[in-house]
Design a protein around this motif. Structure first.
Motif, PDB file in Angstrom:
ATOM      1  N   ARG A  21       0.833  -1.206   0.000  1.00 54.08           N
ATOM      2  CA  ARG A  21       0.000   0.000   0.000  1.00 54.08           C
ATOM      3  C   ARG A  21       0.870   1.259   0.000  1.00 54.08           C
ATOM      4  O   ARG A  21       0.572   2.246  -0.683  1.00 54.08           O
ATOM      5  N   ILE A  22       1.937   1.238   0.791  1.00 52.07           N
ATOM      6  CA  ILE A  22       2.853   2.388   0.855  1.00 52.07           C
ATOM      7  C   ILE A  22       3.495   2.612  -0.509  1.00 52.07           C
ATOM      8  O   ILE A  22       3.586   3.747  -0.995  1.00 52.07           O
ATOM      9  N   ALA A  23       3.940   1.529  -1.139  1.00 48.27           N
ATOM     10  CA  ALA A  23       4.568   1.632  -2.461  1.00 48.27           C
ATOM     11  C   ALA A  23       3.575   2.191  -3.486  1.00 48.27           C
ATOM     12  O   ALA A  23       3.937   3.021  -4.329  1.00 48.27           O
ATOM     13  N   GLU A  24       2.316   1.740  -3.401  1.00 46.72           N
ATOM     14  CA  GLU A  24       1.297   2.210  -4.342  1.00 46.72           C
ATOM     15  C   GLU A  24       1.043   3.700  -4.170  1.00 46.72           C
ATOM     16  O   GLU A  24       0.934   4.450  -5.144  1.00 46.72           O
ATOM     17  N   LEU A  25       0.948   4.147  -2.926  1.00 47.06           N
ATOM     18  CA  LEU A  25       0.670   5.555  -2.668  1.00 47.06           C
ATOM     19  C   LEU A  25       1.829   6.435  -3.137  1.00 47.06           C
ATOM     20  O   LEU A  25       1.631   7.478  -3.758  1.00 47.06           O
ATOM     21  N   THR A  26       3.056   5.992  -2.846  1.00 53.54           N
ATOM     22  CA  THR A  26       4.223   6.748  -3.312  1.00 53.54           C
ATOM     23  C   THR A  26       4.256   6.786  -4.840  1.00 53.54           C
ATOM     24  O   THR A  26       4.590   7.813  -5.447  1.00 53.54           O
ATOM     25  N   SER A  27       3.889   5.677  -5.467  1.00 50.03           N
ATOM     26  CA  SER A  27       3.863   5.613  -6.930  1.00 50.03           C
ATOM     27  C   SER A  27       2.857   6.604  -7.502  1.00 50.03           C
ATOM     28  O   SER A  27       3.125   7.261  -8.519  1.00 50.03           O
TER      29      SER A  27
END
Length: 358
Positions: A21-27
């Motif tokens: 989820r963190i990676a998706e939001l940063t993306s």
């Protein structure tokens, strides 16, 4: 312990999902940044980069890990009670002792030997290590994304500063053209010569075209500035969130690492206490040896005494360092527990009062 194993597996899954989820939001934030650089509309991307779901999942994940940590504390307390029970005989062992003290003592010794004290300690430490690695992995992810988003944010802040500067410069130029246009319009109104009037009207048309172009540029720069401002707001919020999540991970890591030190000290003390109880039983049995074996008993006691004196001397020499170490560990644990309780106050209260599901 089976329940703890299940909780560990659940926490592993939650950490993995949180990292995704963190990676998706940063993306999403990075995609918005790329669109801004290309001059495309990034409003939708920024608005979609919501934090609520990530926060909600992270809170559940950390709450479960906090409960898991308290579960390890409960197991440690239960083991401490087990130790205390080992120091004394069970009801059945005491009953057998009425008929055969030797048999009763042998039963107690067998029970102590089969208690797998070291195995239980190692299992606890192993579980703590697994959770610490989970938390350290999550902390590394948070730090990585915090740096990544922070770098983008700094670039965006510089770009917005430049855009605002360009916008202010355009507005000054537009403001300066207003009196020139008015003056030219007045000249045209007062000019009677057709040729001169035509020339002035051409100048006015050119000036109005430049004016309209600058007004259009002003709107573009204004829209870009507002887009960058929204991006910066979201970026700052996300960086603050990552920072707060990282602080939580550090509190949990500190609590677990301190608990592990404390457990080693506790088990060492309890094991020595247990061995001392066994040695006292042996001494009592030696004292009960009959008169016919006094000489052998005295020899045995002398050997035990010499060995004990040497051991006592060694223990006294090491005692001060051990006590200082133990005291330091206890102080560290008190601080770690206080930070943990402050950050997870509601969960600790539910755990202590058994209010789950309430």
């Amino acid at each position: 312990m089976a329940n703890l194993d299940a909780q560990v597996r659940e926490s592993q899954e939650q950490v993995s999902e949180a990292q995704a989820r963190i990676a998706e939001l940063t993306s999403r934030i990075e995609t918005a940044r790329t669109k801004i650089e290309a001059g495309e509309d990034a409003t939708l991307d920024i608005e979609n980069a919501t934090l609520e779901e990530v926060h909600a999942h992270t809170e559940v994940m950390n709450a479960n890990i906090a409960e898991l940590i308290m579960g390890l504390d409960d197991v440690t307390a239960a083991f401490s009670r087990d130790f205390d029970e080992m120091r004394s005989k069970t009801g059945w062992e005491s009953f057998v002792g009425i008929f055969s003290k030797a048999r009763s003592d042998a039963m107690r010794q067998d029970r102590v030997r089969s208690a797998s004290i070291d195995d239980k300690l190692q299992d606890l430490i192993s579980k703590s290590d697994v959770i610490v690695k989970l938390l350290e992995s999550q902390l590394a992810t948070l730090e990585e994304h915090k740096v990544k988003v922070g770098d983008n944010l700094n670039e965006t802040l510089d770009e917005r500063e430049a855009t605002v500067g360009e916008l202010e410069d355009l507005r000054k130029q537009i403001k300066a053209m207003d009196p020139e246009i008015i003056q030219l319009e007045n000249k045209i109104a007062n000019e009677t010569d057709a040729a001169k009037r035509t020339k002035l009207e051409t100048e006015l048309a050119d000036m109005n075209a430049r004016y309209n172009e600058m007004v259009q540029q002003e709107q573009v720069k204004l829209a870009k500035s507002q887009t960058l401002e929204r991006y910066i707001e979201k970026g700052k919020t996300w960086v603050d969130s990552l920072q707060n999540q990282a602080a939580t991970q550090m509190v949990l890591i500190n609590k677990l690492q301190t608990d592990t030190k404390q457990r080693v000290v506790l088990y060492d003390a309890l094991t020595k206490s247990l061995k001392t109880a066994q040695q006292q039983d042996i001494a009592h049995r030696i004292n009960e040896i009959g008169v016919q074996t006094d000489q052998e008993a005295q020899t045995a006691m002398a050997g035990i005494g010499a060995a004990t004196n040497q051991k006592m001397a060694d223990m006294l020499e090491a005692h001060e360092d051990h006590m200082v170490f133990a005291r330091d560990v206890l102080e560290q644990k008190a601080k770690a527990d206080e930070r943990f309780a402050r950050r997870f106050q509601e969960i600790v209260e539910k755990h202590d009062k058994n209010l789950y599901g309430g």
